[in-house]
Design an enzyme around this catalytic site. Structure first.
Site, PDB file in Angstrom:
ATOM      1  CE  LYS A  88     -30.541  29.615 -62.280  1.00  0.00           C
ATOM      2  NZ  LYS A  88     -30.202  30.029 -60.890  1.00  0.00           N
ATOM      3  CD  GLN A 109     -26.478  23.570 -59.459  1.00  0.00           C
ATOM      4  OE1 GLN A 109     -26.248  23.549 -58.253  1.00  0.00           O
ATOM      5  NE2 GLN A 109     -27.701  23.472 -59.932  1.00  0.00           N
ATOM      6  CE  LYS A 124     -25.355  25.230 -54.457  1.00  0.00           C
ATOM      7  NZ  LYS A 124     -26.444  24.365 -54.987  1.00  0.00           N
ATOM      8  N   GLY A 163     -31.462  30.181 -54.593  1.00  0.00           N
ATOM      9  CA  GLY A 163     -31.358  29.761 -53.198  1.00  0.00           C
ATOM     10  C   GLY A 163     -30.710  28.394 -53.058  1.00  0.00           C
ATOM     11  CG  ASP A 164     -28.024  24.995 -51.728  1.00  0.00           C
ATOM     12  OD1 ASP A 164     -28.391  24.187 -52.592  1.00  0.00           O
ATOM     13  OD2 ASP A 164     -27.361  24.640 -50.731  1.00  0.00           O
ATOM     14  CG  ASN A 238     -37.531  24.818 -51.176  1.00  0.00           C
ATOM     15  OD1 ASN A 238     -37.088  24.087 -52.067  1.00  0.00           O
ATOM     16  ND2 ASN A 238     -38.580  25.596 -51.376  1.00  0.00           N
TER      17      ASN A 238
HETATM   18  P1  NDP Z   1     -33.155  24.596 -46.263  1.00  0.00           P
HETATM   19  O1  NDP Z   1     -32.188  25.508 -45.659  1.00  0.00           O
HETATM   20  O2  NDP Z   1     -34.482  25.084 -46.687  1.00  0.00           O
HETATM   21  O3  NDP Z   1     -33.393  23.336 -45.344  1.00  0.00           O
HETATM   22  C1  NDP Z   1     -32.357  22.504 -44.915  1.00  0.00           C
HETATM   23  C2  NDP Z   1     -32.890  21.538 -43.879  1.00  0.00           C
HETATM   24  O4  NDP Z   1     -31.910  20.550 -43.583  1.00  0.00           O
HETATM   25  C3  NDP Z   1     -33.238  22.226 -42.573  1.00  0.00           C
HETATM   26  O5  NDP Z   1     -34.368  21.610 -42.027  1.00  0.00           O
HETATM   27  C4  NDP Z   1     -31.994  21.958 -41.734  1.00  0.00           C
HETATM   28  O6  NDP Z   1     -32.231  21.981 -40.349  1.00  0.00           O
HETATM   29  C5  NDP Z   1     -31.667  20.559 -42.178  1.00  0.00           C
HETATM   30  N1  NDP Z   1     -30.266  20.237 -41.911  1.00  0.00           N
HETATM   31  C6  NDP Z   1     -29.176  20.976 -42.170  1.00  0.00           C
HETATM   32  N2  NDP Z   1     -28.067  20.358 -41.764  1.00  0.00           N
HETATM   33  C7  NDP Z   1     -28.469  19.194 -41.238  1.00  0.00           C
HETATM   34  C8  NDP Z   1     -27.803  18.100 -40.636  1.00  0.00           C
HETATM   35  N3  NDP Z   1     -26.466  18.096 -40.492  1.00  0.00           N
HETATM   36  N4  NDP Z   1     -28.554  17.045 -40.219  1.00  0.00           N
HETATM   37  C9  NDP Z   1     -29.892  17.058 -40.348  1.00  0.00           C
HETATM   38  N5  NDP Z   1     -30.583  18.073 -40.886  1.00  0.00           N
HETATM   39  C10 NDP Z   1     -29.868  19.111 -41.324  1.00  0.00           C
HETATM   40  O7  NDP Z   1     -32.397  23.969 -47.527  1.00  0.00           O
HETATM   41  P2  NDP Z   1     -33.002  23.240 -48.796  1.00  0.00           P
HETATM   42  O8  NDP Z   1     -34.191  22.433 -48.434  1.00  0.00           O
HETATM   43  O9  NDP Z   1     -33.080  24.213 -49.887  1.00  0.00           O
HETATM   44  O10 NDP Z   1     -31.782  22.275 -49.171  1.00  0.00           O
HETATM   45  C11 NDP Z   1     -31.664  20.950 -48.655  1.00  0.00           C
HETATM   46  C12 NDP Z   1     -30.719  20.155 -49.553  1.00  0.00           C
HETATM   47  O11 NDP Z   1     -31.241  20.128 -50.894  1.00  0.00           O
HETATM   48  C13 NDP Z   1     -29.303  20.719 -49.695  1.00  0.00           C
HETATM   49  O12 NDP Z   1     -28.416  19.645 -49.889  1.00  0.00           O
HETATM   50  C14 NDP Z   1     -29.382  21.535 -50.985  1.00  0.00           C
HETATM   51  O13 NDP Z   1     -28.123  21.712 -51.576  1.00  0.00           O
HETATM   52  C15 NDP Z   1     -30.280  20.627 -51.805  1.00  0.00           C
HETATM   53  N6  NDP Z   1     -30.963  21.233 -52.945  1.00  0.00           N
HETATM   54  C16 NDP Z   1     -31.757  22.346 -52.803  1.00  0.00           C
HETATM   55  C17 NDP Z   1     -32.414  22.863 -53.884  1.00  0.00           C
HETATM   56  C18 NDP Z   1     -33.334  24.023 -53.766  1.00  0.00           C
HETATM   57  O14 NDP Z   1     -33.965  24.368 -54.783  1.00  0.00           O
HETATM   58  N7  NDP Z   1     -33.493  24.633 -52.620  1.00  0.00           N
HETATM   59  C19 NDP Z   1     -32.258  22.289 -55.220  1.00  0.00           C
HETATM   60  C20 NDP Z   1     -31.484  21.068 -55.254  1.00  0.00           C
HETATM   61  C21 NDP Z   1     -30.852  20.588 -54.150  1.00  0.00           C
HETATM   62  P3  NDP Z   1     -32.268  23.354 -39.490  1.00  0.00           P
HETATM   63  O15 NDP Z   1     -33.683  23.822 -39.629  1.00  0.00           O
HETATM   64  O16 NDP Z   1     -31.884  22.915 -38.146  1.00  0.00           O
HETATM   65  O17 NDP Z   1     -31.282  24.264 -40.158  1.00  0.00           O
HETATM   66  O1  2IT Z   2     -28.557  22.562 -55.878  1.00  0.00           O
HETATM   67  C1  2IT Z   2     -29.356  23.129 -56.664  1.00  0.00           C
HETATM   68  O2  2IT Z   2     -29.627  22.662 -57.765  1.00  0.00           O
HETATM   69  C2  2IT Z   2     -29.968  24.391 -56.223  1.00  0.00           C
HETATM   70  N1  2IT Z   2     -29.727  24.814 -55.097  1.00  0.00           N
HETATM   71  C3  2IT Z   2     -30.857  25.155 -57.147  1.00  0.00           C
HETATM   72  C4  2IT Z   2     -30.048  26.002 -58.080  1.00  0.00           C
HETATM   73  C5  2IT Z   2     -30.829  26.970 -58.926  1.00  0.00           C
HETATM   74  O3  2IT Z   2     -30.148  27.725 -59.639  1.00  0.00           O
HETATM   75  O4  2IT Z   2     -32.066  27.000 -58.892  1.00  0.00           O
END
Ligand code: NDP
Ligand code: 2IT
Length: 450
Positions: A88, A109, A124, A163-164, A238
């Protein structure tokens, strides 16, 4: 102790995989006393086995862009560990994606999913495809081509992606549509689906809300709370959006938001109207955060990605929530945060602090939550989505939110308890690593040498 030896082996075996080595080293340093006390883990080579993915799938993704030109990307799925349940974890679409990046994420993870207490193994995946600047039709064709290979490796009891970075509601929709067509069956083999077609209430909000629920627990322990606190948030995706939303609901003042080009410093604070604008800008228009500064009266600073510090982390505030990407907080940034009197750092992103930054923070009085604990709300609600799909029913937003809060509280308490028990009092990072590791290790021991 042979931790040094394991780290050296890890480096020799994975020379190109810097982030994987970084993530694993941090965990190994914390679990040393556990290995000392439980020789069966060493005898059975639990650590070596945990650091070797059960399976890595790498495949070609060919598709045609809007000009009819053929494009070739690389797709991956790292099936890391299935001791606790089906693999997952999310899918990441970004030009940075390589096997080492996905192995670091899949390893994190493994421990994160254990901490949720749900029956979830870890994986992943993703691709070096960049959704930025692509039309919806291009994104759809790419997702279909990606799934044309991935579908044979996933399933609701086998491996359940979500998603990620770069994979949000739009991509999940296209990926699920392609999966359903190829499989000829409506199955919960992907989470993060839309509400009304298999998705769970609150999955969209879960990571950001869960992050703030975690910070609330930490502050409560320190006889404090969120209300009235000034906050730094990075990212505008997100996780950042729903982190900001919960902070506003709880009466905090959010000063910053950023994307990969630069950051906004809004001294007045981001309110609900401004947040609605950010969501529209990032999720629909797919524009740049700079436009916020043109719309509202706020400062915008372009960030040099090669620089050794990022001025966003030199703004005075009470709480910091890095929610963008790995290694976005460097040594100098950690120094700046500390010198400016930050009270708490809770990670929304996965491994946003470099090893040097982590060391500074861990040696200070700052309350520090590692991502594998504080961002586990996302995968927790993914687990809750899987349960609803198995049952063939839906729970209300209130029910899911309640379960999310209770999982987060239990992770918080687990981290503190393990930290105390193993000689790292109040160290959430050590507690998360140890508690997650022991759960997976015991399951692996019980299941024999497989
Ligand atoms: P998104 O793609 O929705 O958003 C990522 C954001 O980070 C965007 O605004 C992007 O900018 C910005 N970004 C990317 N690279 C850089 C950088 N080098 N410097 C500054 N800003 C940057 O991703 P998520 O919000 O889903 O994920 C963000 C983080 O959270 C990741 O590390 C992910 O692994 C983690 N995560 C996500 C989960 C989820 O449920 N979605 C769960 C747990 C962890 P731009 O708009 O320019 O691309
Ligand atoms: O980094 C993370 O925990 C995620 N991107 C969410 C993974 C998931 O299966 O919902």
């Amino acid at each position: 102790m042979d931790i040094e030896k394991i780290i050296q082996q890890l480096k020799d075996k994975n020379p190109q995989e810097q982030e994987f080595i970084q993530a694993a080293t941090e965990v190994l340093e914390h679990i040393a006393p556990v290995l000392e006390k439980k020789p069966e883990y060493r005898e059975q080579k639990i650590v070596e086995r945990m650091l070797e993915p059960e399976r890595v799938i790498s495949f070609r993704v060919s598709w045609q862009d809007d000009n009819g030109e053929v494009q070739v990307n690389r797709g991956y799925r790292v099936q890391m560990n299935s001791a606790l349940g089906p693999y997952k974890g999310g899918l990441r679409f970004s030009p940075s994606v390589k096997q080492g990046e996905l192995k670091f994420l899949a390893f994190e993870q493994t421990l994160k999913n254990a901490l949720t207490g749900l029956p979830l193994g870890a994986g992943k995946g993703g691709s070096d495809f960049d959704p930025k600047g692509k039309s919806d039709a291009e994104v759809m064709r790419f997702c279909q081509a990606f799934m044309a290979e991935l579908y044979r490796h996933i399933g609701s009891r086998l491996d359940v992606p979500a998603g990620d970075m770069g994979v949000g509601a739009r991509e999940i929709g296209y990926l699920f549509g392609a999966y359903k067509k190829l499989q000829n069956s409506y199955e919960g083999a992907i989470t993060g689906k839309g509400v009304g077609w298999g998705g769970s209430q609150m999955r969209t909000e879960a990571t950001g809300y869960g992050l703030i629920y975690f910070a609330q627990q930490m502050l409560k322990k320190a006889d404090s709370n969120i209300e009235g606190k000034t906050c730094l948030v990075s990212g505008a995706g997100n996780v950042a959006q729903y982190c900001i939303e919960k902070l506003i609901q709880l009466g905090a003042k959010v000063l910053t938001v950023s994307d990969s080009s630069g950051f906004i410093y809004d001294k007045e604070g981001i309110d609900e109207e401004k947040l609605a604008y950010i969501k529209e800008l990032k999720n629909k228009k797919r524009g740049r955060i700079k436009e916020y500064a043109e719309k509202f009266d706020a400062e915008y600073t372009e960030v040099d990605k090669e620089a050794k510090e990022n001025p966003i982390w030199n703004i005075k505030a009470d709480l910091a929530f890095p929610c963008a990407t790995q290694n976005e907080v460097q040594e100098k940034d950690a120094e700046n945060l500390k010198n400016n009197g930050i009270i708490l750092i809770a990670e929304g992103a996965n491994m946003p602090l470099t090893a040097e930054a982590t060391e500074i923070v861990e040696k200070s009085d700052i309350l520090y939550a590692p991502g594998k604990a504080s961002n586990a709300g996302g995968v927790a609600v993914s687990g809750i989505e899987m349960m609803q799909n198995y049952l063939g029913s839906y729970w209300t937003a209130e029910e899911v939110d309640q379960r999310l809060k209770s999982i987060i509280c239990s992770i918080h308490d687990r981290c503190l308890k393990a930290a105390e028990e193993w000689g790292f009092p109040k160290n959430y990072a050590a507690g998360a690593n140890i508690s997650g590791f022991i759960q997976v290790a015991d399951a692996m021991l019980a299941q024999g040498i497989v």
